[in-house]
Design a protein around this motif. Sequence first.
Motif, PDB file in Angstrom:
ATOM      1  N   VAL A   1       0.803  -1.238   0.000  1.00 51.03           N
ATOM      2  CA  VAL A   1       0.000   0.000   0.000  1.00 51.03           C
ATOM      3  C   VAL A   1       0.829   1.278   0.000  1.00 51.03           C
ATOM      4  N   THR A   2       2.142   1.150   0.078  1.00 52.27           N
ATOM      5  CA  THR A   2       2.973   2.356  -0.026  1.00 52.27           C
ATOM      6  C   THR A   2       3.477   2.553  -1.461  1.00 52.27           C
TER       7      THR A   2
ATOM      8  N   ILE B   1       2.660   3.340   5.931  1.00 51.19           N
ATOM      9  CA  ILE B   1       1.888   2.083   5.839  1.00 51.19           C
ATOM     10  C   ILE B   1       0.542   2.216   6.557  1.00 51.19           C
TER      11      ILE B   1
ATOM     12  N   SER C   1      -1.381   5.521   3.690  1.00 55.38           N
ATOM     13  CA  SER C   1      -1.854   4.515   2.731  1.00 55.38           C
ATOM     14  C   SER C   1      -3.346   4.694   2.441  1.00 55.38           C
TER      15      SER C   1
ATOM     16  N   ARG D   1      -3.393   7.205  -0.151  1.00 59.29           N
ATOM     17  CA  ARG D   1      -2.910   6.600  -1.414  1.00 59.29           C
ATOM     18  C   ARG D   1      -4.019   5.766  -2.071  1.00 59.29           C
TER      19      ARG D   1
END
Length: 270
Positions: free
Chosen positions: A67-68, A121, A125, A128
């Motif tokens: 997820v990063t 994270i 995230s 993101r």
Amino acid sequence: MAYNLLKGKKGIIFGALDEKSIAWRTALRCHEEGAQLVLSNAPVALRMGEINKLAEAVNAPVIGADVTNMDDLKKLFEESMKHFGGGIDFILHSIGMGLNIRKGKHYTEMDYEWNKKTNDISAMSLHRVLKTAWDLDALTEGASVIALTYIAAQRVFPDYNEMADAKALLESVARSFGYHYGVRKKVRVNTVSQSPTRTTAGSGVKGFDGFINFCEKMSPLGNASADECADYCVTLFSDLTKMVTMQNLFHDGGYSTTGVTETVIEQMEK
Ligand code: NAI
């Protein structure tokens, strides 16, 4: 008991590591309620292989994504939309990792490089994920996004360490992005603040056994289990909660608004 609350809905579930994971329990409940799913986790977690059992049980593909990593996320959303043949109706962000905690660093001795990774994270995230969905216009009108959080974002729990700050940031991202996605497409973004739960991430917190017992005694209804959290997530993914957004919702048996309980007082008098 199933109510068909998610019939015809399509969702991505992040973070099912093993059968204790809150994401695992939620995937099972969403499937029971009629949803179609895509499962995702970090490549390193996928190598454990456990998730394949869940994938079989809920008849869902597994698509890896750190997820990063924005390229991973783009690929995940594109492949998910292809799999579903359209947009995504709900997302569960059930992701957390405290590098300083893992490496035994006290809060007062924080390594800032690890802390950057922890925040990326565990909190950014969510930004993101939402930005990826936003850019691809991947979410349907009125879609629902939930991220899991903990009350250490509002109150001090010394051993929760840097994750307290990460959760505060996560809850803020949910509100801020929730505003923009609400205006654009009536998308709901909420955080669910869950009781301490025996999972891999949960048990990483120092003194977890004493702590989980304390919370049990401090909650009029007792601690909420992972299965009960899954039930709650189902309601938030459903059409019955369409006007709930930008909230931090406590799912904790009443812990967050209890000052003290008779059981705890009795214990203190011993
Ligand atoms: P878990 O350990 O089963 O789940 C954490 C997940 O995060 C794992 O599947 C892991 O692979 C994933 N993850 C870590 N780094 C990643 C990355 N770079 N990319 C993609 N995925 C990554 O533990 P649990 O308890 O189910 O945790 C889920 C969420 O619930 C977390 O946000 C946690 O902080 C939150 N929570 C947990 C509580 C507890 O006591 N267990 C209480 C309140 C909230």
